[in-house]
Design an enzyme around this catalytic site. Sequence first.
Site, PDB file in Angstrom:
ATOM      1  N   GLU A  24      -3.057 -16.748  22.865  1.00 38.10           N
ATOM      2  CA  GLU A  24      -3.180 -15.319  23.200  1.00 38.10           C
ATOM      3  C   GLU A  24      -4.660 -14.974  23.329  1.00 38.10           C
ATOM      4  O   GLU A  24      -5.517 -15.759  22.916  1.00 38.10           O
ATOM      5  CB  GLU A  24      -2.547 -14.475  22.080  1.00 38.10           C
ATOM      6  CG  GLU A  24      -1.062 -14.744  21.918  1.00 38.10           C
ATOM      7  CD  GLU A  24      -0.404 -13.841  20.885  1.00 38.10           C
ATOM      8  OE1 GLU A  24      -1.105 -12.997  20.275  1.00 38.10           O
ATOM      9  OE2 GLU A  24       0.813 -13.989  20.705  1.00 38.10           O
ATOM     10  N   SER A  29      -7.944 -21.352  19.243  1.00 37.03           N
ATOM     11  CA  SER A  29      -8.010 -22.345  18.156  1.00 37.03           C
ATOM     12  C   SER A  29      -7.338 -21.786  16.906  1.00 37.03           C
ATOM     13  O   SER A  29      -6.665 -22.510  16.175  1.00 37.03           O
ATOM     14  CB  SER A  29      -9.467 -22.660  17.820  1.00 37.03           C
ATOM     15  OG  SER A  29     -10.130 -23.148  18.953  1.00 37.03           O
ATOM     16  N   ILE A  54      -1.488 -19.887  30.192  1.00 32.59           N
ATOM     17  CA  ILE A  54      -0.255 -20.666  30.050  1.00 32.59           C
ATOM     18  C   ILE A  54      -0.038 -21.527  31.301  1.00 32.59           C
ATOM     19  O   ILE A  54       0.183 -21.004  32.399  1.00 32.59           O
ATOM     20  CB  ILE A  54       0.960 -19.744  29.780  1.00 32.59           C
ATOM     21  CG1 ILE A  54       0.661 -18.820  28.582  1.00 32.59           C
ATOM     22  CG2 ILE A  54       2.224 -20.572  29.557  1.00 32.59           C
ATOM     23  CD1 ILE A  54       0.192 -19.526  27.306  1.00 32.59           C
ATOM     24  N   ARG A 167     -21.118 -50.689  48.628  1.00 35.96           N
ATOM     25  CA  ARG A 167     -22.363 -50.002  48.987  1.00 35.96           C
ATOM     26  C   ARG A 167     -23.559 -50.951  48.855  1.00 35.96           C
ATOM     27  O   ARG A 167     -23.700 -51.641  47.839  1.00 35.96           O
ATOM     28  CB  ARG A 167     -22.554 -48.797  48.050  1.00 35.96           C
ATOM     29  CG  ARG A 167     -23.847 -48.059  48.230  1.00 35.96           C
ATOM     30  CD  ARG A 167     -23.852 -47.244  49.494  1.00 35.96           C
ATOM     31  NE  ARG A 167     -25.051 -46.419  49.599  1.00 35.96           N
ATOM     32  CZ  ARG A 167     -25.396 -45.786  50.701  1.00 35.96           C
ATOM     33  NH1 ARG A 167     -24.636 -45.862  51.792  1.00 35.96           N
ATOM     34  NH2 ARG A 167     -26.484 -45.057  50.728  1.00 35.96           N
ATOM     35  N   GLY A 239     -25.418 -39.775  45.662  1.00 39.89           N
ATOM     36  CA  GLY A 239     -25.180 -38.435  46.218  1.00 39.89           C
ATOM     37  C   GLY A 239     -23.764 -38.265  46.741  1.00 39.89           C
ATOM     38  O   GLY A 239     -23.216 -37.155  46.735  1.00 39.89           O
ATOM     39  N   GLU A 262      -4.884 -27.809  24.017  1.00 40.20           N
ATOM     40  CA  GLU A 262      -4.087 -28.417  22.932  1.00 40.20           C
ATOM     41  C   GLU A 262      -4.986 -28.817  21.753  1.00 40.20           C
ATOM     42  O   GLU A 262      -4.804 -29.872  21.149  1.00 40.20           O
ATOM     43  CB  GLU A 262      -3.253 -29.583  23.460  1.00 40.20           C
ATOM     44  CG  GLU A 262      -2.360 -29.126  24.607  1.00 40.20           C
ATOM     45  CD  GLU A 262      -0.977 -29.742  24.627  1.00 40.20           C
ATOM     46  OE1 GLU A 262      -0.610 -30.428  23.666  1.00 40.20           O
ATOM     47  OE2 GLU A 262      -0.269 -29.505  25.619  1.00 40.20           O
TER      48      GLU A 262
END
Length: 283
Positions: A24, A29, A54, A167, A239, A262
């Site tokens: 809420e 926590s 939520i 690369r 980059g 969580e």
Amino acid sequence: EEQKREWLVPLAKGSKFGAWALTEPEAGSDAANLATTATAKGDEWVLNGAKRFISNGSLADYVFVYAREPGTKRHEGLSCFVVPKGTRGFSVTKVETTTKLGLRASPTADLAFEDCRVPKGNLVGKRGNGWEQAMRTLNNGRLGIAAGAVGVARAALEAAVKYAQQRKAFNRPIGDFQLIREMIAESAMEIDAARLLTLRAAHMRDLGEDNTKEVSMAKLFGAQMAMRVTDRAIQVHGGYGFSGDFDVERYFRDARILGLYEGTNEIQKLIIAERVLGPTAKK
Ligand SMILES: Cc1cc2nc3c(=O)[nH]c(=O)nc-3n(C[C@H](O)[C@H](O)[C@H](O)COP(=O)(O)OP(=O)(O)OC[C@H]3O[C@@H](n4cnc5c(N)ncnc54)[C@H](O)[C@@H]3O)c2cc1C
């Protein structure tokens, strides 16, 4: 059993979609500070309050809502209620998708309950047992998050390995450079460590043992590890890792939630310390 048949089976089959609403505006926590109320009236429960952040709350067929009986405090008087989509008095007040840092495929919703009535039978499990239920649910959820951390980190490492092989710089594949090789080695090691912590916690769950500390360790280490590994994957890409053309920038953004929901990293540390050191003097 009847509740499981009615709600759990369609959720498990995927024919219905669920959301889980504990948080809420003034209870994150500190979840025991939640203020949403559930008042027994005749054959119904009447819910009043607001939920924040939520996941999938705007899509769900059922929302599992934690609320307290008026006059109760902290861990007492809490129960979980199933509120089906479309119930009068239940509304979605905000939905966030693409404007948040990551997890953009999952809408994050704020919900409101105004004299929202559900039948008595929509109370899940035992009346007043909500805190224990929520903690058990979170413990299981955290195990999934620990596994998710391993997953996103594995994807990032795979991308980094592929890129390091393809690369070229200074006429050599960048994977030849020792500083690049170090990043790959560190990431591979940390992913394995996180995976083993996760497997241990899951194994303990299979054995029916209390795995609270081990789950918190797996989630905390996994969340921290995923940030480091996804960051290194961007570094290996140079980059190009910062551009939207490669997946690694998304892995990095998505990994950031792991240490927040969580139970934040700090909350996991408190749980681990309590089990290692014992409770603090001041509760
Ligand atoms: C994308 C997303 C999806 C979510 N999905 C859901 C969901 O489906 N259902 C649901 O119920 N909730 C959900 N949440 C909410 C989430 O679980 C909370 O945001 C989280 O628990 C933290 O609460 P808070 O945001 O209020 O932060 P706060 O609790 O205000 O914390 C702020 C900071 O203070 C620190 N802190 C707080 N207390 C202590 C302490 N005692 N010691 C040390 N540090 C402390 C925290 O670690 C954090 O760093 C979601 C959140 C997000 C962002």
